[in-house]
Design an enzyme around this catalytic site. Structure first.
Site, short mmCIF file in Angstrom:
data_model
loop_
_atom_site.label_atom_id
_atom_site.label_comp_id
_atom_site.label_asym_id
_atom_site.label_seq_id
_atom_site.Cartn_x
_atom_site.Cartn_y
_atom_site.Cartn_z
N ASP A 1 0.77 -0.78 -0.15
CA ASP A 1 0.26 0.16 0.18
C ASP A 1 1.08 1.42 0.43
OD1 ASP A 1 0.91 -0.01 2.64
OD2 ASP A 1 -1.13 -0.38 3.43
N SER A 2 2.31 1.28 -0.09
CA SER A 2 2.84 2.00 -0.51
C SER A 2 2.55 2.74 -1.03
CB SER A 2 4.73 1.27 -0.26
OG SER A 2 4.87 0.65 -0.77
N ASP B 1 -1.01 -6.19 -0.27
CA ASP B 1 -1.51 -5.78 1.52
C ASP B 1 -3.23 -5.31 0.85
OD1 ASP B 1 0.29 -5.24 2.96
OD2 ASP B 1 1.11 -3.04 1.86
N LYS C 1 -1.68 -9.00 2.79
CA LYS C 1 -1.21 -8.62 4.23
C LYS C 1 -1.55 -8.07 4.47
CE LYS C 1 2.29 -6.26 3.76
NZ LYS C 1 2.99 -4.89 4.78
N GLU D 1 -1.60 -5.19 8.58
CA GLU D 1 -1.01 -5.05 9.37
C GLU D 1 -1.34 -5.17 11.11
OE1 GLU D 1 0.35 -0.28 9.28
OE2 GLU D 1 0.52 -1.12 7.34
N GLU E 1 8.83 -4.33 10.85
CA GLU E 1 9.34 -3.10 10.55
C GLU E 1 9.99 -2.03 11.27
OE1 GLU E 1 5.85 -0.61 7.61
OE2 GLU E 1 7.99 0.88 6.95
O1 KIV Z 1 3.52 -1.19 1.85
C1 KIV Z 1 5.26 -1.39 1.94
O2 KIV Z 1 5.54 -1.01 1.09
C2 KIV Z 1 5.29 -2.44 2.86
C3 KIV Z 1 6.72 -2.54 2.77
C4 KIV Z 1 7.61 -1.46 3.74
C5 KIV Z 1 6.46 -3.87 4.29
O3 KIV Z 1 4.31 -3.09 4.09
#
Ligand code: KIV
Length: 272
Positions: free
Chosen positions: A52-53, A91, A121, A123, A190
């Site tokens: 989600d980055s 994510d 994934k 959190e 992280e």
């Molecule tokens: O969204 C992302 O890029 C991440 C990584 C920093 C692990 O969750």
């Protein structure tokens, strides 16, 4: 330096668990589009994270919160079309799983059905346990994410190192054990102290993949655009830049502008 790599035709969640058992480190990078994913997959990266980055890197938002489930599915389906070998983890974005386990499952099913990704994934620790169980019960592999969890940035207030205090470190260790017991196939840690990350990695049999968590874990993940130097405003200590693409691209594009203005481009060979 080139390191001997075991040849795997296709990476699965089982491959990753075997890699940990055999002491082979796991490489993971983000990708959000077809072209980049093709390069990343072809370079032998084991896991591609459609993170989600993308909210920051692709859309220019300040945080990961604004990206939607539909947008994540768009990015993930572009990546999946490019990938032949890597495991593609997607994510679950902010707001798509926190309210209740049924919604979490619906969101995970949409990702798997509409993007073709291989795993999701999410959190958090014990607060998302029921959601994780429900997703796993549907046969969808889940990767956990502890430590600095950017979807909670407004609760933390800063992006500084997490779990430096004992109380938070103990909670994090308990959460990691819970994630393993619930059935997660891997955990991202992280920005936490390296010693704590190593202790967590040694306490679980599933792979622990670090970002800013030192070398005592089972693998590493970075944001692609940071490690190839396409972004240049972000300088955390954990980031190793392998290229300076921001500068290289700026120079190339400025040269193109000059060539157009000076009528050097196109030349006689570059036309029909
Ligand atoms: O969204 C992302 O890029 C991440 C990584 C920093 C692990 O969750």
């Amino acid at each position: 330096m080139s390191v001997a790599k075991k040849e795997y035709k296709r990476i699965t969640v089982k491959t990753l668990v075997d890699m940990k058992a055999n002491g082979e480190k796991i490489s993971m990078l983000t990708a959000y589009d077809y072209t980049m994913a093709k390069i990343v997959d072809g370079s032998g990266v084991d896991v591609i994270l459609v993170g989600d980055s993308a909210s920051n890197v692709m859309a220019g938002h300040e945080t990961t919160l604004p990206i939607t489930l539909d947008q994540m599915i768009y990015h993930a389906s572009s990546v999946v079309r490019a990938v032949e070998r890597a495991l593609v983890v997607v994510d679950l974005p902010f707001g798509s799983y926190q309210s209740d386990p049924k919604e979490a499952l619906r969101s995970a099913i949409r990702i798997m059905k509409e993007s073709g990704g291989h795993a999701v994934k999410l959190e958090g620790g014990k607060e998302v346990k029921e959601s994780i169980k429900r997703i796993l019960n549907a046969g969808i592999p889940v990767m956990g994410h502890l430590g600095l969890t950017p979807q909670s940035i407004y609760k933390f207030g800063t992006y500084t190192v997490r779990a430096k205090e004992e109380e938070e470190a103990i909670r994090l260790k308990q959460d990691a054990l819970m994630l393993e017991k619930a059935g997660c196939f891997a955990i991202v840690l992280e920005k936490i102290p390296a010693k704590l990350a190593q202790e967590v990695a040694e306490s679980v049999s599933i792979p622990v993949i670090g970002i800013g968590a030192g070398h005592g874990v089972d693998g590493q993940v970075l944001v692609l655009h940071d490690m190839i130097g396409m972004t240049h405003e972000f300088h955390p200590r954990f980031l190793r830049r392998y290229m300076n693409l921001y500068e290289d691209m700026t120079n190339a594009i400025s040269q193109y502008v000059d060539d157009v203005k000076s009528k050097d481009f196109p030349n006689d060979e570059e036309q029909y």
